[in-house]
Design a protein around this motif. Sequence first.
Motif, mmCIF file in Angstrom:
data_model
loop_
_atom_site.group_PDB
_atom_site.id
_atom_site.type_symbol
_atom_site.label_atom_id
_atom_site.label_comp_id
_atom_site.label_asym_id
_atom_site.label_seq_id
_atom_site.Cartn_x
_atom_site.Cartn_y
_atom_site.Cartn_z
ATOM 1 N N UNK A 63 0.780 -1.233 0.000
ATOM 2 C CA UNK A 63 0.000 0.000 0.000
ATOM 3 C C UNK A 63 0.808 1.278 0.000
ATOM 4 N N UNK A 64 1.996 1.251 0.563
ATOM 5 C CA UNK A 64 2.836 2.449 0.594
ATOM 6 C C UNK A 64 4.052 2.340 -0.328
ATOM 7 N N UNK A 65 4.854 1.287 -0.132
ATOM 8 C CA UNK A 65 6.127 1.205 -0.853
ATOM 9 C C UNK A 65 5.915 0.846 -2.319
ATOM 10 N N UNK A 66 5.233 -0.260 -2.602
ATOM 11 C CA UNK A 66 5.064 -0.689 -3.998
ATOM 12 C C UNK A 66 4.289 0.342 -4.817
ATOM 13 N N UNK A 67 3.270 0.932 -4.224
ATOM 14 C CA UNK A 67 2.520 1.936 -4.980
ATOM 15 C C UNK A 67 3.338 3.199 -5.219
ATOM 16 N N UNK A 68 4.199 3.544 -4.277
ATOM 17 C CA UNK A 68 5.093 4.691 -4.488
ATOM 18 C C UNK A 68 6.066 4.406 -5.631
ATOM 19 N N UNK A 69 6.594 3.188 -5.657
ATOM 20 C CA UNK A 69 7.426 2.792 -6.791
ATOM 21 C C UNK A 69 6.618 2.910 -8.085
ATOM 22 N N UNK A 70 5.367 2.462 -8.046
ATOM 23 C CA UNK A 70 4.522 2.511 -9.239
ATOM 24 C C UNK A 70 4.371 3.914 -9.797
ATOM 25 N N UNK A 71 4.211 4.884 -8.930
ATOM 26 C CA UNK A 71 4.100 6.277 -9.376
ATOM 27 C C UNK A 71 5.392 6.698 -10.061
ATOM 28 N N UNK A 72 6.520 6.456 -9.414
ATOM 29 C CA UNK A 72 7.815 6.821 -10.009
ATOM 30 C C UNK A 72 8.046 6.100 -11.323
ATOM 31 N N UNK A 73 7.689 4.813 -11.374
ATOM 32 C CA UNK A 73 7.924 4.030 -12.584
ATOM 33 C C UNK A 73 7.056 4.530 -13.735
ATOM 34 N N UNK A 74 5.875 5.022 -13.450
ATOM 35 C CA UNK A 74 5.040 5.586 -14.514
ATOM 36 C C UNK A 74 5.698 6.811 -15.133
ATOM 37 N N UNK A 75 6.166 7.699 -14.305
ATOM 38 C CA UNK A 75 6.778 8.929 -14.810
ATOM 39 C C UNK A 75 8.123 8.683 -15.490
ATOM 40 N N UNK A 76 8.831 7.643 -15.065
ATOM 41 C CA UNK A 76 10.123 7.363 -15.689
ATOM 42 C C UNK A 76 10.001 6.347 -16.825
ATOM 43 N N UNK A 77 8.764 5.958 -17.133
ATOM 44 C CA UNK A 77 8.487 5.027 -18.232
ATOM 45 C C UNK A 77 9.182 3.677 -18.046
ATOM 46 N N UNK A 78 9.256 3.229 -16.801
ATOM 47 C CA UNK A 78 9.827 1.907 -16.527
ATOM 48 C C UNK A 78 8.727 0.866 -16.709
ATOM 49 N N UNK A 79 9.128 -0.358 -16.959
ATOM 50 C CA UNK A 79 8.173 -1.404 -17.321
ATOM 51 C C UNK A 79 7.334 -1.880 -16.136
ATOM 52 N N UNK A 80 6.181 -2.430 -16.489
ATOM 53 C CA UNK A 80 5.294 -3.026 -15.511
ATOM 54 C C UNK A 80 5.969 -4.239 -14.867
ATOM 55 N N UNK A 81 6.735 -5.008 -15.660
ATOM 56 C CA UNK A 81 7.465 -6.158 -15.115
ATOM 57 C C UNK A 81 8.438 -5.722 -14.026
ATOM 58 N N UNK A 82 9.143 -4.640 -14.299
ATOM 59 C CA UNK A 82 10.115 -4.146 -13.319
ATOM 60 C C UNK A 82 9.399 -3.714 -12.041
ATOM 61 N N UNK A 83 8.249 -3.074 -12.194
ATOM 62 C CA UNK A 83 7.476 -2.675 -11.014
ATOM 63 C C UNK A 83 7.017 -3.906 -10.237
#
Length: 128
Positions: A84-104
């Motif tokens: 709820x906190x860590x993985x979703x925070x990564x998800x926000x950053x990964x969206x803006x940096x165009x990182x893959x869903x697999x990496x997330x």
Amino acid sequence: MNYWAILVAAASSFLLGGLWYSPALFGRIWNAENGGQPQTGHPAKVFGVSFAFSVVAAVAFAAVLPAGTTLEGALSLGLLIGFGLVATSFGINYQFSQRSYKLWLIDGGYHTVQFVLFGLVFGLWQPG
């Protein structure tokens, strides 16, 4: 605070990371999703700083875990923090940096399991 539980929780996180990011589990996919770039930096520094961050995370978990929490409650808190906190925070950053869903999934999954392990350690290691 239970300093032994903190050290065990930090060690569990460290051991989980070694397995999680190994070629046996997600290491090859993770490396490919990161462009196949080899890691730089001295391994002793990388592992030392990573363990220090694991200790800080375990201390933070211990600080927010209410006294007398059951095993189920500690596991639930671990899931809440990890996903709820860590993985979703990564998800926000990964969206803006165009990182893959697999990496997330790999990185967010690691931190979700990390904090559930913290819940397991602290839930089982009740003061007696």
